[in-house]
Design a protein around this motif. Structure first.
Motif, PDB file in Angstrom:
ATOM      1  N   CYS A  16      -1.893  10.843  -1.166  1.00  0.00           N
ATOM      2  CA  CYS A  16      -0.639  10.965  -0.611  1.00  0.00           C
ATOM      3  C   CYS A  16       0.701   9.559  -0.492  1.00  0.00           C
ATOM      4  O   CYS A  16       0.575   8.971  -0.908  1.00  0.00           O
ATOM      5  N   ALA A  17       1.816  10.847  -0.249  1.00  0.00           N
ATOM      6  CA  ALA A  17       2.848  10.226   0.444  1.00  0.00           C
ATOM      7  C   ALA A  17       3.541  10.919   1.905  1.00  0.00           C
ATOM      8  O   ALA A  17       2.827  11.982   2.124  1.00  0.00           O
ATOM      9  N   ALA A  67       3.347   8.341  -4.292  1.00  0.00           N
ATOM     10  CA  ALA A  67       4.429   7.585  -3.786  1.00  0.00           C
ATOM     11  C   ALA A  67       5.609   8.382  -3.352  1.00  0.00           C
ATOM     12  O   ALA A  67       6.102   9.691  -4.156  1.00  0.00           O
ATOM     13  N   GLY A  68       6.115   8.049  -2.483  1.00  0.00           N
ATOM     14  CA  GLY A  68       7.370   9.005  -2.208  1.00  0.00           C
ATOM     15  C   GLY A  68       8.494   7.474  -1.058  1.00  0.00           C
ATOM     16  O   GLY A  68       8.283   6.919  -1.323  1.00  0.00           O
ATOM     17  N   VAL A 118       9.080   4.518  -5.592  1.00  0.00           N
ATOM     18  CA  VAL A 118      10.376   5.290  -5.023  1.00  0.00           C
ATOM     19  C   VAL A 118      10.811   5.186  -4.582  1.00  0.00           C
ATOM     20  O   VAL A 118      10.906   4.832  -3.220  1.00  0.00           O
ATOM     21  N   PHE A 119      11.576   4.269  -4.365  1.00  0.00           N
ATOM     22  CA  PHE A 119      13.179   4.299  -4.144  1.00  0.00           C
ATOM     23  C   PHE A 119      14.013   5.045  -2.914  1.00  0.00           C
ATOM     24  O   PHE A 119      14.147   6.028  -3.261  1.00  0.00           O
ATOM     25  N   GLY A 120      14.534   4.418  -2.592  1.00  0.00           N
ATOM     26  CA  GLY A 120      15.459   5.172  -0.889  1.00  0.00           C
ATOM     27  C   GLY A 120      16.569   6.093  -2.186  1.00  0.00           C
ATOM     28  O   GLY A 120      16.869   7.301  -1.604  1.00  0.00           O
ATOM     29  N   ASN A 121      16.947   5.769  -3.592  1.00  0.00           N
ATOM     30  CA  ASN A 121      18.510   6.873  -3.756  1.00  0.00           C
ATOM     31  C   ASN A 121      17.525   7.507  -5.135  1.00  0.00           C
ATOM     32  O   ASN A 121      17.822   8.150  -5.178  1.00  0.00           O
ATOM     33  N   GLY A 122      15.926   7.991  -4.815  1.00  0.00           N
ATOM     34  CA  GLY A 122      15.392   8.853  -5.338  1.00  0.00           C
ATOM     35  C   GLY A 122      14.828   8.582  -7.124  1.00  0.00           C
ATOM     36  O   GLY A 122      14.809   8.779  -7.981  1.00  0.00           O
TER      37      GLY A 122
END
Length: 305
Positions: A16-17, A67-68, A118-122
């Motif tokens: 889950c994320a 991941a998210g 997964v980074f903040g900018n997507g």
């Protein structure tokens, strides 16, 4: 999440994320289904959505990763026979069509140890081990461009033990993996930045037995790794190493050597406070202990959990 699980189709490695608002995306597959199906549900705070099918594949869908980021963008990745797949979820839009990232020899599971950041900018980073050649492979997703070419961090030899990956919203990540040459287990680390890619692998530790690494990172790129040395079996030692952004890796230090520590799991907050928990064994049974790390102070005495 699913009331239909039966003995003939056990749920496999649910993942889950969760985003900054508390919305959760859960992904899972079934070990007994061939062709495989990948399912998902989402909880946005008002309860769980109905179970939906994310993908149906040509073989079994095994060991998905998920991941998210804080905005709710997340990725799922999974191996199915001779293929590695991934899909991207965006709130309000839903899942993209699954993308085939890599292929190899036919088999029940081509890619193992799949890890996602997964980074903040997507954007996103995926790491996996190919069962074809035991290479630790990488791929980067750039929003607006999609998945780039595959890269390699090198061989893991005959090592099939866990790979650890951690990252933050800024686009920083660190990967830990092991390479066994039949006589020595070497624990490597490599730092990734969105701007510069991967740095050259750094030898973090080596001994004659495997290390079970875990890693975590704060919002500014500082990181902590925790790992075990089983060389003096049945005794063992739990070690840590700290990465300081702009400086590099500091010296390895002992966290605990009591009661055979193993299987550490470490987490860190945005300002560098961390906690590591691990399983241990004593003459009377097994248990779980933990220790807190405070920047500028170091590791505190272990606590029996």
């Amino acid at each position: 999440l699913d009331p239909n699980v039966a003995a003939s189709k056990d749920a496999t490695a649910p993942r889950c994320a969760i985003d900054a608002a508390g919305a959760i995306v859960a992904v899972w597959s079934y070990a007994g289904l061939d062709p495989g199906k990948l399912y998902w549900r989402r909880n946005s705070g008002a309860g769980w959505s109905s179970r939906k099918e994310l993908a149906q594949l040509t073989g079994k869908a095994l060991g998905p990763a998920c991941a998210g980021n804080a905005a709710g963008v997340c990725f799922a990745a999974w191996s199915s026979e001779s293929e590695l797949w991934a899909a991207r979820y965006e709130p309000g839009i839903g899942w993209s069509s699954p993308a085939e990232l890599d292929t190899g020899s036919a088999g029940e599971r081509f890619a193992t140890e799949i890890r996602l950041v997964v980074f903040g900018n997507g954007d996103a980073l995926i790491v996996w081990r190919s069962t074809d050649d035991d290479q630790l492979s990488t791929k980067v997703y750039v929003q607006g461009s999609g998945w780039g070419a595959s890269g390699s961090l090198g061989s893991v030899g005959n090592s099939q033990y866990p790979v650890a990956v951690t990252g933050n919203e800024l686009g920083d990540a660190i990967v830990l993996w092991q390479n066994s040459d039949g006589g020595l287990w070497t624990l490597y680390a490599s730092r990734f930045t969105s701007a510069g890619g991967f740095e050259a692998p750094y030898v973090l530790y080596s001994s004659t037995i495997y290390h079970q690494p875990s890693a975590t990172m704060d919002s500014t790129g500082n990181a902590l790794a925790a790992f075990v040395d089983f060389t003096v079996f049945p005794a063992s030692q739990l070690y840590s190493a700290r990465y300081v952004a702009g400086s590099g890796w500091e010296a390895v230090e002992l966290v605990n050597d009591l009661d055979v520590p193993r299987e550490p799991a470490i987490a860190m907050d945005d300002v560098g406070n961390a906690f590591v928990a691990w399983r241990h064994a004593t003459v009377s049974g097994t248990g779980v202990s933990g220790s807190r790390f405070v920047p500028g102070t170091g590791w505190e005495e272990r606590v029996l959990l």
